[in-house]
Design a protein around this motif. Sequence first.
Motif, mmCIF file in Angstrom:
data_model
loop_
_atom_site.group_PDB
_atom_site.id
_atom_site.type_symbol
_atom_site.label_atom_id
_atom_site.label_comp_id
_atom_site.label_asym_id
_atom_site.label_seq_id
_atom_site.Cartn_x
_atom_site.Cartn_y
_atom_site.Cartn_z
ATOM 1 N N PHE A 148 38.302 37.737 42.983
ATOM 2 C CA PHE A 148 37.190 38.846 43.432
ATOM 3 C C PHE A 148 36.728 39.523 41.985
ATOM 4 C CE2 PHE A 148 37.113 43.544 44.407
ATOM 5 C CZ PHE A 148 35.629 43.274 45.066
ATOM 6 N N LEU A 149 37.840 39.883 41.220
ATOM 7 C CA LEU A 149 37.572 40.518 39.835
ATOM 8 C C LEU A 149 36.589 39.824 38.948
ATOM 9 C CD1 LEU A 149 38.528 43.234 38.733
ATOM 10 C CD2 LEU A 149 40.276 41.969 37.522
ATOM 11 N N SER A 176 32.964 39.623 40.653
ATOM 12 C CA SER A 176 32.456 41.179 40.269
ATOM 13 C C SER A 176 32.084 41.442 38.859
ATOM 14 C CB SER A 176 33.376 42.085 40.879
ATOM 15 O OG SER A 176 33.702 41.855 42.293
ATOM 16 N N VAL A 177 32.815 41.206 38.185
ATOM 17 C CA VAL A 177 32.581 41.622 36.729
ATOM 18 C C VAL A 177 31.660 40.533 35.843
ATOM 19 C CG1 VAL A 177 33.433 41.619 34.395
ATOM 20 C CG2 VAL A 177 34.794 42.580 36.198
ATOM 21 N N SER A 213 29.073 39.306 37.225
ATOM 22 C CA SER A 213 27.674 39.340 37.756
ATOM 23 C C SER A 213 26.930 40.476 36.833
ATOM 24 C CB SER A 213 27.574 40.043 39.137
ATOM 25 O OG SER A 213 28.033 39.152 39.963
ATOM 26 N N SER A 266 24.108 37.032 45.067
ATOM 27 C CA SER A 266 25.094 37.843 44.278
ATOM 28 C C SER A 266 26.060 38.748 45.167
ATOM 29 C CB SER A 266 24.526 38.588 43.041
ATOM 30 O OG SER A 266 23.591 39.541 43.418
ATOM 31 N N ALA A 267 25.255 39.530 45.932
ATOM 32 C CA ALA A 267 25.919 40.361 47.063
ATOM 33 C C ALA A 267 26.811 39.566 47.850
ATOM 34 C CB ALA A 267 24.649 41.213 47.629
ATOM 35 N N ILE A 302 29.905 38.368 46.171
ATOM 36 C CA ILE A 302 30.879 39.379 45.796
ATOM 37 C C ILE A 302 31.542 39.821 47.144
ATOM 38 C CG2 ILE A 302 31.062 41.820 45.177
ATOM 39 C CD1 ILE A 302 28.893 41.346 43.017
ATOM 40 N N SER A 303 30.835 39.782 48.292
ATOM 41 C CA SER A 303 31.307 40.229 49.584
ATOM 42 C C SER A 303 32.387 39.191 50.101
ATOM 43 C CB SER A 303 30.248 40.390 50.668
ATOM 44 O OG SER A 303 29.605 39.193 50.778
ATOM 45 N N ALA A 347 35.439 40.150 48.191
ATOM 46 C CA ALA A 347 36.042 41.112 48.488
ATOM 47 C C ALA A 347 36.906 40.780 49.946
ATOM 48 C CB ALA A 347 35.035 42.391 48.816
#
Length: 415
Positions: free
Chosen positions: A64-65, A68-69, A71, A198-199, A202-203, A206
């Motif tokens: 996840f990290l 997220s980063v 992106s 991308s959303a 990331i979801s 998460a």
Amino acid sequence: MAVGTIILQIATKAWMLYMTRLIWGFSTGMFMTVSFIYFVEIADKEIRGKLSVAIRFMFNFGSFLVVSVGSFVSYTTLNRMLIVLPIGHFVACWFIPETPHFYIKEGKVEAAEKSLQLLHGCKDQNELQSRLESLRSDVKKQTRRPGTFKELFTGKQYRRAIVIVIGIKTTQIMSGSLPIQQYAGLIIQESHADIPLSAALISFGAVRFVAGIISSYLVDKVGRRPLLIVTYICTGVTLIIVGIYFYFQEVVGIDIETSSPLRYIPFVGVFLSISLSTIGYDSLVYIIPAEIFPINVKSLAITYLNIYGGLMNFLAVKGFQNMRDWTGLYGVFWYFAAFALLGGTFSFFMAPETKGKSLREILIELQGDLYEEPEERKLNGTKGDVQNRGVKESCELTELACKNEENNRNSTGDS
């Protein structure tokens, strides 16, 4: 991991990326094999599942990290940031203690005692000695046989454990958790859902992170077996629904309007399947093998299981596109759903419950009389016969004494 990451920094050809992936694969395989054995050996039975699931939780957190980063930074910057992780891990490993099981296996009793005291915080010397003696007895039983390939696959006492781990591993992989994560972007695009890619990614990262937290709480509260059964079945139902959506889209030819909320069915279905698999079988598939094999073949069994899992994962991910070309996305999801339901059925009939049980209790449950050698069983049987005869003789003496006392009372009464 550090060497692979350095190659990634200087990569100018595709083969260098392949080399990095190969080195990372070896490193991850070794880490996952050793870490689950380590946690199972150092943890008390009350928190063993929670600590073991924590590995998968941190694995999901790392994914996840990075997603997220990644992106928001460049490819080069992300690769430079990654080099910190293996170096930090290397330094941290110098400060963790070896397991008492390993020390006893190597005949280092004093080192095992110090490790046991450090890990479990035993202040009472009697309690510490009791734990140590129990551990020595268990390790002696589990290491009396060789830890070889022939022993693993010919020993009758390991057969049930082998069937259990292969069944759970096969259904876990073929239920599609990894291919769905790898092709999540394609699935969202094919569903025509108006969600930025991308959303969505990331979801998904998460939700795996949050599901990992939930799993670490439930694994020692609910138990392994119920989690396996429920998450397999619920995942199967979810994937069937997603398959129905794509069946109507690809076969029936119903075009879902962009304004219809139905177009979010695949996104929600993938979201739920990732959540359920992370809470249940995706995490437990690493814990159970470390719990149900004895110490003499444990590392060997888990190594072969990881090799088998790697090959099956390759086939599942590689076959996703081929199956999609052959049957469409609906066929892919129904195929995954069938294996998920099969996994639930298999777990119901075959999976043992290991929550709250010591490793010795688990092995006795799985191996039965085979946990002890024939000479040991004979000796225990002899001891049992002696004890039974002693109890019987004691009862007979007690009964005779009672009769004598009653006769004496009767004689006194007559007098």
